[in-house]
Design an enzyme around this catalytic site. Structure first.
Site, PDB file in Angstrom:
ATOM      1  N   GLU B  53       0.905  -1.451  -0.048  1.00 37.96           N
ATOM      2  CA  GLU B  53       0.043   0.030  -0.100  1.00 37.96           C
ATOM      3  C   GLU B  53       0.695   1.348   0.210  1.00 37.96           C
ATOM      4  O   GLU B  53       0.373   2.361  -0.418  1.00 37.96           O
ATOM      5  CB  GLU B  53      -0.942  -0.033   1.090  1.00 37.96           C
ATOM      6  CG  GLU B  53      -1.935  -1.055   1.153  1.00 37.96           C
ATOM      7  CD  GLU B  53      -1.703  -2.442   1.773  1.00 37.96           C
ATOM      8  OE1 GLU B  53      -0.506  -2.691   2.037  1.00 37.96           O
ATOM      9  OE2 GLU B  53      -2.675  -3.154   1.764  1.00 37.96           O
ATOM     10  N   PHE B 115     -11.415  -7.362  13.709  1.00 33.06           N
ATOM     11  CA  PHE B 115     -10.384  -7.857  12.819  1.00 33.06           C
ATOM     12  C   PHE B 115      -9.975  -6.643  11.818  1.00 33.06           C
ATOM     13  O   PHE B 115     -10.777  -6.118  11.325  1.00 33.06           O
ATOM     14  CB  PHE B 115     -10.860  -9.143  12.289  1.00 33.06           C
ATOM     15  CG  PHE B 115      -9.837  -9.716  11.224  1.00 33.06           C
ATOM     16  CD1 PHE B 115      -8.515 -10.041  11.636  1.00 33.06           C
ATOM     17  CD2 PHE B 115     -10.173  -9.552   9.757  1.00 33.06           C
ATOM     18  CE1 PHE B 115      -7.596 -10.687  10.472  1.00 33.06           C
ATOM     19  CE2 PHE B 115      -8.916 -10.084   8.898  1.00 33.06           C
ATOM     20  CZ  PHE B 115      -7.726 -10.696   9.144  1.00 33.06           C
ATOM     21  N   GLN B 116      -8.594  -6.620  11.528  1.00 32.46           N
ATOM     22  CA  GLN B 116      -8.272  -5.517  10.810  1.00 32.46           C
ATOM     23  C   GLN B 116      -8.896  -4.037  10.748  1.00 32.46           C
ATOM     24  O   GLN B 116      -9.283  -3.539   9.977  1.00 32.46           O
ATOM     25  CB  GLN B 116      -8.506  -6.002   9.214  1.00 32.46           C
ATOM     26  CG  GLN B 116      -7.747  -7.264   8.742  1.00 32.46           C
ATOM     27  CD  GLN B 116      -7.443  -7.298   7.305  1.00 32.46           C
ATOM     28  OE1 GLN B 116      -8.399  -7.171   6.515  1.00 32.46           O
ATOM     29  NE2 GLN B 116      -6.118  -7.786   6.913  1.00 32.46           N
ATOM     30  N   LYS B 165     -17.405  -0.892   5.858  1.00 35.53           N
ATOM     31  CA  LYS B 165     -17.986  -1.613   4.801  1.00 35.53           C
ATOM     32  C   LYS B 165     -19.607  -1.451   4.913  1.00 35.53           C
ATOM     33  O   LYS B 165     -19.971  -1.555   3.868  1.00 35.53           O
ATOM     34  CB  LYS B 165     -17.835  -3.094   5.484  1.00 35.53           C
ATOM     35  CG  LYS B 165     -18.023  -4.057   4.561  1.00 35.53           C
ATOM     36  CD  LYS B 165     -17.544  -5.540   4.700  1.00 35.53           C
ATOM     37  CE  LYS B 165     -18.072  -6.144   3.860  1.00 35.53           C
ATOM     38  NZ  LYS B 165     -17.610  -7.910   4.068  1.00 35.53           N
ATOM     39  N   MET B 482      24.572   8.527   1.810  1.00 37.22           N
ATOM     40  CA  MET B 482      24.798   9.929   2.677  1.00 37.22           C
ATOM     41  C   MET B 482      24.831   9.999   4.086  1.00 37.22           C
ATOM     42  O   MET B 482      25.583  10.770   4.514  1.00 37.22           O
ATOM     43  CB  MET B 482      23.266  10.710   2.223  1.00 37.22           C
ATOM     44  CG  MET B 482      23.084  12.126   2.695  1.00 37.22           C
ATOM     45  SD  MET B 482      24.271  13.368   2.208  1.00 37.22           S
ATOM     46  CE  MET B 482      23.259  13.698   0.794  1.00 37.22           C
TER      47      MET B 482
END
Lengths: 159, 569
Positions: B53, B115-116, B165, B482
Site C-alpha cells: 500500500e 479484525f483489521q 463496509k 549520505m
C-alpha cells in the site's frame, strides 16, 4: 505572555483532537481548554489559554485558522474582555476554623455546595487569579480535592 | 450521469470517482473492500494493483506531481490503511493533491478491536490536510466532493476518507453535489494590491536582488510567469529542491539549487542579497542552514498561498498571501515601463556579474578524468545527455537524490519528482510508476541508491504487470551513502551500520520479476547500456551501476552552519 483565545469550530466528531493534536504536534502549550456548543448547535466554542511570544502566537493563530474545522479564531489578550473560571474546592474543617473558612468564602463571593462532618465543598467563580488566591488561602486548612473548569472568555460589549 | 437512482454505497463511490473525472486509481483489495472491488470489476475506472500500500500512495503522488491532477488511492482497513501513512506524510510535506480512500470495519464494530481495525482517521490526523470518517451513507457524496475540493485547492495536500463496509453495502439515492460550500475553508488566491505594489517598489530599489523559488511555483503552474518576471527584471534566480523545473535549469539567470547541497553561487548570492524574493517556498531548514545568519542583509518579500508559511522560520518584511501564479501575473502587470526596467537591470549588472563569477569559479564538478570507478555524477550527466533533458526523473533519498538535483538540468516543470520534505527512501520507484501511467510515452527514470531501492523494490512487479518501461538507475555504492558521508566528515569515519555488503544481484532480481537487468562496472560502458535501456518499451529496466563508493555530495553545508560556509569538492 499569557493569551486567551476563542476558537469557533464545527461541532463534529474528532474536532477536539484536531485542536489538541495541533498544539501537541507543534509544541505549543495549553494551560487550559474548555469546549461547549454555541447558540448554533453546529458550532462549538473552545476557549484556550496558552503562552508564548508574539511569533508563537502568530503561528498558533494561523495554524488554527488553517484547520478545515476551524471557523474563527479570536485572541482576546489585547482587548477588553471578561474571563471566568469555576472551581469546586473540597476543604477540611474543624470546629475551631469553620467560621474562618465561611468568612473567606464570603469574601470571595463563593458558595458552600455541600457540607459533611469533615469537609466543605465550595463553589467559586472568577478570573483565574481569584481561584488561585482562594486556593492559597484555603490551603492551610487542608484542601482535599479541587475541580476546575478552565477559563471561559467573552468580549466586553462596546459602551 | 445516473442521477436520482437508488444505488449501493459501493456503486455510489465509483460514480463519485467518475464525476471527479478520475481515470486511474492505485489500490490493493481486502475484506471490507469486497463490495467496491466487485463494482470496479465492471470498469470504467482503471485500477493499478500494487504490491504494497505504501507503493500505491507514492504512485498516486507521482501521478499527481506530473499531471497536476489529484492522485487517488484505495486500500483496505487495518494494515492496508496503516501502510499508507508514510506515503501520506510524504505527500503532506510536499503539498501534493491526493485523496486516499480506506475501507473500515462495519460501523457497529468500530472501537471493538475488530479484525483489521485501525483508527486511521486518528492516525493520519497530523499528516493529512483533512480527513473524514463516513458515518452515514447519506453523507458519502458530500464528503467525497469535499475531499477532492480540499485536496486540490489552496495549498494542496492529501485528504483521507475512511469508509466502513456497511456504508458500501447500504443503499441510498445517488446525487452528486454540484458545488462545495465550506465556510471555514476559503483560501486566498489574489494578492493584496497594496502589498504587490509595496513589494515591487522594494524590489525596484534593491541593488542585489535574488529570487528564491520553491515547489509552490510548480503546484500553481506558474513557471512561465516566474520566468517572465525574472527575465523582465533580470533577477538572478535560485530554486529549492522542490522548485527544480519551475525555472529553466539551463537559463542564464538560473544559479542552480540553494541550501545544504546548493551551488556556491546560489548560497553566496542568498547570503549577500539585499532583497530576497521568496516565491512559493517555505524557508525549510535544509535551505536556510543556520537561521540567524540566513540572508542577513536582506529585506524579505514572500509570496505564498499558506499564511502559516509566512514568518514561520524567517521574518518576512513584505508578505503577499495568494496563489503564486495569480500574484506573479499581478506583479508583471504592475511592472514599470521598459525604459525603467532596463535602467533597473543595468543598476544590478554589477551584482549579476559577481554571481556569474561565483558560478564560473565554483561550478558543480567532480573528477572527470575517467579514471577509476564509475562516477555517479557521470551517470546522471549521461542520462541527461541521452534523454536530451526530456525525461521525467524521480529519485530516492540521499546522495542519489542530491546528485540528480545537481547534475540533471530540469528545464520543464513537473519533470523532477522527489520526496523533499519528508525525505522518504523508497519513494522513487513507485513515483516513477505513477508518472509513467500518467504519461505512457515519456521516458521515466528513477535515480536510485542501492539502499533506498530495496525499500519498495516489490513494485517492480507492478511495473512488469502493466508493461511500464520505467528505468531504475541504481547508483550502487554498497553503502548508505549520505549517512556514510556524514560519518566520514563528522563522526571520525566510524561507519556504524552504513555498509550494505549483502545485496541482491540486481540483474537476476530484475529477471526474476520479468524485468530487464543490466550491470555496469566500467565508465566506458555507461552510455552503451543507457542506450540499450532506452530502447526497451515493454517492461521495466534495472541498471546496476557500480559506482565509486567513497564519492561525496558537494558542496555541502554542515548541519547548523550558515549556508555560505560550504565544504567544496
Amino acid at each position: 505572555m499569557r493569551h486567551t483565545i476563542s476558537v469557533f469550530v464545527t461541532n463534529e466528531f474528532g474536532v477536539l483532537s484536531r485542536i489538541s493534536g495541533l498544539f501537541s504536534g507543534r509544541g505549543f502549550n495549553i494551560e487550559s481548554l474548555t469546549v461547549a456548543e454555541t447558540m448554533d448547535p453546529e458550532i462549538s466554542r473552545m476557549t484556550i489559554i496558552t503562552r508564548g511570544n508574539d511569533k508563537i502566537l502568530e503561528q498558533i493563530t494561523k495554524q488554527l485558522n488553517k484547520l478545515i474545522s476551524v471557523i474563527k479564531v479570536h485572541d482576546f489578550t489585547n482587548e477588553k474582555h471578561i474571563e471566568r473560571e469555576l472551581a469546586m474546592i473540597k476543604v477540611s474543617h474543624k470546629t475551631e476554623n469553620r467560621a474562618e473558612i465561611l468568612s473567606i468564602v464570603e469574601i470571595f463571593r463563593g458558595r458552600i455546595l455541600d457540607i459533611s462532618p469533615k469537609s466543605y465543598t465550595i463553589e467559586i467563580t472568577g478570573a483565574c487569579e481569584k481561584i488561585e488566591a482562594i486556593t492559597e488561602i484555603l490551603r492551610p486548612f487542608g484542601i482535599k480535592e479541587i475541580a476546575r473548569t478552565g477559563s471561559l472568555v467573552i468580549g466586553r460589549s462596546p459602551k | 450521469m445516473t442521477k436520482n437512482k437508488t444505488m449501493t454505497g459501493a456503486e455510489i463511490f465509483i460514480q463519485c470517482l467518475i464525476a471527479e473525472e478520475v481515470k486511474t486509481i492505485f489500490g490493493f483489495p481486502g475484506g471490507v473492500l469486497l463490495p467496491v472491488y466487485d463494482v470496479l470489476y465492471d470498469g470504467p475506472i482503471e485500477h493499478i494493483l500494487v504490491r504494497h500500500e505504501q507503493g500505491a500512495v507514492h504512485m498516486a503522488d507521482g501521478y499527481a506531481r506530473v499531471s497536476g491532477k489529484p492522485g487517488v488511492v484505495l486500500v483496505t482497513s487495518g494494515p492496508g490503511a496503516t501502510n499508507t501513512v508514510t506515503g501520506i506524510a510524504t505527500a503532506y510535506m510536499d503539498s501534493i493533491p491526493m485523496v486516499v480512500f480506506t475501507g473500515q470495519v462495519p460501523t457497529a464494530l468500530i472501537g471493538n478491536d475488530a479484525f483489521q481495525e485501525a483508527d486511521i482517521v486518528g492516525i493520519t490526523r497530523p499528516c493529512t490536510k483533512h480527513n473524514y470518517l463516513v458515518k452515514d451513507i447519506k453523507d458519502l457524496t458530500k464528503i467525497i466532493k469535499e475531499a477532492f475540493y480540499i485536496a486540490t485547492t489552496g495549498r494542496p495536500g492529501p485528504v483521507l476518507v475512511d469508509i466502513p463496509k456497511d456504508i458500501f453495502t447500504g443503499t441510498t439515492v445517488f446525487n452528486y453535489p454540484d458545488k462545495v460550500s465550506i465556510p471555514s475553508y476559503q483560501p486566498t488566491y489574489k494578492g493584496h494590491p497594496g502589498q504587490v505594489k509595496k513589494a515591487l517598489d522594494f524590489i525596484l530599489k534593491s541593488k542585489r536582488p535574488v529570487v528564491y523559488a520553491g515547489g509552490g511555483v510548480l503546484l500553481s503552474d506558474a513557471s512561465k510567469e516566474l520566468t517572465k518576471f525574472s527575465e523582465k527584471l533580470g533577477l538572478p534566480t535560485t530554486t529549492t529542491l522542490m522548485g527544480l523545473g519551475g525555472f529553466p535549469g539551463t537559463h542564464p539567470l538560473h544559479m542552480g539549487m540553494l541550501g545544504m547541497h546548493g551551488t556556491y553561487a546560489a548560497n553566496m548570492a542568498v547570503t549577500d542579497t539585499d532583497c530576497l524574493i521568496a516565491i512559493g517556498s517555505r524557508f525549510d531548514d535544509r535551505v536556510t542552514g543556520k537561521i540567524a545568519e540566513f540572508a542577513p542583509y536582506a529585506g524579505v518579500v514572500h509570496i505564498d498561498i499558506d499564511p502559516t508559511s509566512i514568518s514561520k522560520n524567517v521574518k518576512v518584511d513584505i508578505p503577499i498571501v495568494g496563489d503564486v501564479k495569480k500574484v506573479l501575473k499581478e506583479m508583471i502587470t504592475a511592472l514599470p515601463k521598459a525604459a525603467e526596467l532596463k535602467k533597473f537591470r543595468k543598476g544590478i549588472s554589477e551584482w549579476s556579474g559577481e554571481i556569474q563569477k561565483w558560478s564560473t569559479e565554483h561550478s558543480l564538478t567532480y573528477d572527470r578524468s575517467g579514471k577509476g570507478n564509475i562516477k555517479p555524477q557521470y551517470v546522471i550527466e549521461k542520462l541527461y545527455e541521452l534523454t536530451k533533458g526530456d525525461a521525467i526523473i524521480t529519485t530516492e533519498v540521499g546522495q542519489n537524490q542530491m546528485w540528480a538535483a545537481q547534475f540533471y538540468k530540469f528545464d520543464k516543470p513537473r519533470t523532477f519528482l522527489t520526496s523533499g520534505g519528508l525525505g522518504t527512501m523508497g519513494y522513487g520507484l513507485p513515483a516513477a510508476i505513477g508518472a509513467q501511467i500518467a504519461f505512457p510515452r515519456k521516458t521515466v527514470i528513477d535515480i536510485a541508491g542501492d539502499g533506498s531501492i530495496q525499500m519498495n523494490i516489490q513494485e517492480i512487479a507492478t511495473a512488469v504487470q502493466y508493461r511500464l518501461p520505467v528505468i531504475v538507475a541504481i547508483l550502487n555504492n554498497m553503502v548508505l551513502g549520505m549517512v556514510r558521508q556524514w560519518q566520514e566528515l563528522f563522526y571520525d569515519k566510524r561507519y556504524s551500520h552504513t555498509c550494505m555488503s549483502v545485496a541482491p544481484d540486481f540483474v537476476k532480481l530484475a529477471e526474476s520479476y520479468g524485468a530487464a537487468g543490466f550491470k555496469v562496472t566500467e565508465q566506458e560502458d555507461v552510455e552503451k547500456v543507457i542506450k540499450s535501456a532506452l530502447k526497451i518499451k515493454d517492461r521495466p529496466i534495472i541498471i546496476d551501476f557500480r559506482v565509486e563508493p567513497f564519492e561525496g555530495v558537494y558542496p555541502m553545508v554542515p548541519a547548523g552552519q550558515p549556508i555560505n560556509k560550504m565544504l567544496l569538492v
